[in-house]
Design an enzyme around this catalytic site. Structure first.
Site: not given
Ligand code: WQD
Length: 349
Positions: A135, A160, A164
């Site tokens: 990741s 997490y 990884k």
């Molecule tokens: C994406 C963006 C939030 C929800 C995750 C895992 C990471 C990897 C990729 C596996 C961020 C914003 C989200 C909401 C928002 N996975 N958001 N409102 O955090 O980039 O990463 O997926 O390996 O390990 O943590 O993904 O989809 O949670 O968020 O504004 O209700 O959307 O701040 O910028 P993230 P996400």
């Protein structure tokens, strides 16, 4: 190489976590490319109906064993009964960032223990090739963008992320010790979308944490307006930037990795690849893409930042394109369209 249904198979591939979001889409790509996948899944974060969906898409049954990789004896039985296994794609792991902070021992035991069991059983049965699901979270907030495979890994921001990073080290140290494994570490960015047939897709069990499943539920009227976690970041529109990659493109990178390892000859190796699109998309732009691709309006509100979020990250894909000859081909609009089609089918099930 084995045979399936009278056809010469390009190899029998064990897909741990193969009923999950990325695993199931990879199983489709494996079959479409002449491989014979065998799923291992404990269904702790996936649905048994996915296996039927796979059979519908592929027009053939897909063998599946309900086990957790922490159960070494059962894993050995799979290698004995379903073997010979020509390669492994290892997706099975716990992956909820928030939950990992509350249950560190569960995450260390499941993610590290499962990998170590798998590696020992692979060695016992002479299976050398492994594609590992890593990741971009190992980079934390990179100092410069786009992030390359040479970008230093950061101190993990979550348990997490720590699992990884440690799994990558386990694999690197094992091969350095003289083990014969050929390993590809794929560092995913943000996988989104669904299979165009809408028979498989992202199926968050419980309350989703990731942006796109939340968008889908909001658009479907299952929850209120999207809470944008901060619009005061130092980005072009103040919202966080990520590299959203269609799950079909990501699946294809795994199958390409198997072929690439086979083309590299017998030498043990560990090779790391960023698997993204190379494009950064902000939260607001992702919401706009959803509305553009589906015609569904999305209510949005600005809320406080989410603890642990990084400001922006997107991949340099130079190495994966140059070495693997793989490139993402689908747009975020296509991913949003496919994701919405999946949500509509879920609603009508
Ligand atoms: C994406 C963006 C939030 C929800 C995750 C895992 C990471 C990897 C990729 C596996 C961020 C914003 C989200 C909401 C928002 N996975 N958001 N409102 O955090 O980039 O990463 O997926 O390996 O390990 O943590 O993904 O989809 O949670 O968020 O504004 O209700 O959307 O701040 O910028 P993230 P996400």
């Amino acid at each position: 190489m084995g045979e399936f249904a009278g056809k010469q198979s390009r190899g029998r591939i064990l897909v741990t976590g193969g009923a999950g979001f990325i695993g199931s889409h990879t199983v489709v790509d494996l079959i479409e490319n002449g491989f014979d996948p065998v799923i291992v899944d404990d269904f702790s974060n996936s649905d048994r109906g996915v296996v039927e969906g796979l059979a519908e898409i592929c027009g053939r049954p897909v063998s599946c064993y309900e086990i957790n990789c922490g159960d070494r004896a059962r894993l050995q039985q799979v290698f004995e009964s379903a073997g010979p296994i020509d390669g492994v794609i290892h997706f099975a792991a716990s992956k909820a960032v928030g939950e990992s902070q509350e249950k560190p021992l569960l995450y260390y035991r499941n993610n590290l223990g499962g990998l170590m069991n798998l590696l020992e059983v692979m060695a016992e049965f002479g299976t050398r090739d492994l594609v590992f699901s890593s990741s971009c979270t190992v980079y934390g907030q990179p100092a410069s963008l786009p992030v390359t495979e040479k970008t230093p890994r950061a101190e993990p921001a979550s348990v997490y992320g720590a699992t990884k990073r440690i799994c990558e080290d386990i694999l690197t140290d094992l091969v350095a010790s003289g083990a014969p494994h050929r390993v590809t570490l794929l560092r995913y960015f943000n996988p989104i979308g669904a299979h165009p047939s809408a028979r498989i897709g992202e199926l968050p069990l419980g309350d989703p944490q990731n942006l796109v499943p939340i968008i889908l539920q909001s658009a479907a009227g299952l929850r209120g307006p999207i809470q944008i976690f901060g619009d005061d970041w130092s980005t072009r529109d103040g919202t966080c930037v990520r590299d959203y990659i269609h799950v079909l493109d990501l699946a294809a990178a795994h199958v390409r990795s198997l072929d690439w390892m086979a083309e590299q000859g017998e030498d043990p190796r560990v090779e790391v690849f960023n698997v993204g699109t190379g494009r950064g998309t902000s939260v607001d732009e992702a919401l706009d893409a959803f509305e553009r691709a589906t015609g569904q309006p999305i209510a949005r509100e600005v809320g406080p930042r989410r603890p642990g979020d990084i400001e922006q990250i997107y991949a340099s894909c130079d190495k994966v394109e140059r070495v693997l000859g793989w490139k993402a081909t689908r747009t975020i609009d296509e991913a949003m369209r496919d994701a919405w089609r999946w949500q509509e089918r879920l609603a009508n099930r």
